[in-house]
Design a protein around this motif. Structure first.
Motif, mmCIF file in Angstrom:
data_model
loop_
_atom_site.group_PDB
_atom_site.id
_atom_site.type_symbol
_atom_site.label_atom_id
_atom_site.label_comp_id
_atom_site.label_asym_id
_atom_site.label_seq_id
_atom_site.Cartn_x
_atom_site.Cartn_y
_atom_site.Cartn_z
ATOM 1 N N ALA A 20 -4.551 2.782 6.999
ATOM 2 C CA ALA A 20 -3.796 1.986 6.023
ATOM 3 C C ALA A 20 -2.425 2.589 5.730
ATOM 4 N N THR A 21 -2.134 3.780 6.275
ATOM 5 C CA THR A 21 -0.913 4.538 5.973
ATOM 6 C C THR A 21 -0.726 4.624 4.463
ATOM 7 N N ARG A 22 -1.786 4.932 3.750
ATOM 8 C CA ARG A 22 -1.754 4.937 2.287
ATOM 9 C C ARG A 22 -2.247 6.262 1.726
ATOM 10 N N HIS A 23 -1.542 6.731 0.699
ATOM 11 C CA HIS A 23 -1.857 7.955 -0.032
ATOM 12 C C HIS A 23 -2.478 7.565 -1.371
ATOM 13 N N TYR A 24 -3.499 8.317 -1.781
ATOM 14 C CA TYR A 24 -4.175 8.077 -3.052
ATOM 15 C C TYR A 24 -4.164 9.373 -3.858
ATOM 16 N N ALA A 25 -3.819 9.270 -5.137
ATOM 17 C CA ALA A 25 -3.764 10.424 -6.026
ATOM 18 C C ALA A 25 -4.870 10.311 -7.070
ATOM 19 N N TYR A 26 -5.708 11.354 -7.146
ATOM 20 C CA TYR A 26 -6.825 11.371 -8.090
ATOM 21 C C TYR A 26 -6.726 12.579 -9.020
ATOM 22 N N ILE A 27 -7.044 12.355 -10.283
ATOM 23 C CA ILE A 27 -7.204 13.447 -11.242
ATOM 24 C C ILE A 27 -8.573 13.270 -11.878
ATOM 25 N N ASP A 28 -9.383 14.303 -11.788
ATOM 26 C CA ASP A 28 -10.744 14.283 -12.326
ATOM 27 C C ASP A 28 -11.519 13.059 -11.844
ATOM 28 N N GLY A 29 -11.329 12.702 -10.573
ATOM 29 C CA GLY A 29 -12.070 11.614 -9.960
ATOM 30 C C GLY A 29 -11.552 10.216 -10.265
ATOM 31 N N ILE A 30 -10.488 10.113 -11.041
ATOM 32 C CA ILE A 30 -9.932 8.807 -11.415
ATOM 33 C C ILE A 30 -8.650 8.562 -10.631
#
Length: 136
Positions: A110-120
């Motif tokens: 998907a050429t996509r970055h995902y940012a998570y903090i504490d699983g959210i």
């Protein structure tokens, strides 16, 4: 010693260097996840918990608390190696003495970055990260 069980304590002047085994480790040619647990006792301007961010034109990824942005937890990536980075600044303010889990996930298909903090999930963006040869 700064080693506690399976953890490492850093005092703000230390770093761990990851020896890249493949030039494409973080070039966006594969899926990857980079994550860490952290807790801090001071906010430092432009602090990077994990980065592949050198001076000049070798800028790739960086995430961690940023005192110059109100101690917000940030995820930044660059597609060109210099200007034009994508900043997934979050509304989460880093509180001193609190433990956080930060995770950066890249989905190659998907050429996509995902940012998570504490699983959210905090945000996402598309783009291929600049592939530089500096240490992580």
């Amino acid at each position: 010693s700064n080693l506690y069980g399976g953890s490492l304590q850093l005092d703000g002047n230390d770093y761990i260097s990851y020896t890249r085994t493949n030039d494409g480790d973080f070039s966006g040619q594969n899926d990857y996840t980079i994550e860490c647990w952290f807790n801090t006792d001071v906010h430092t301007t432009d602090c990077g918990l994990i980065s592949n961010w050198d001076s000049g034109i070798n800028r790739s990824i960086l995430f961690g608390p940023n005192a110059s942005n109100g101690a917000k937890l940030r995820f930044i990536f660059n597609t060109t190696g210099s200007g034009g980075w994508t900043d997934l600044a979050t509304d989460e303010t880093s509180q001193l003495g609190k433990w956080y889990h930060m995770a950066w996930v890249y989905d190659h298909s998907a050429t996509r970055h995902y940012a998570y903090i504490d699983g959210i999930l905090q945000g996402s963006a598309t783009g291929t990260v600049y592939n530089n040869s500096t240490r992580l």
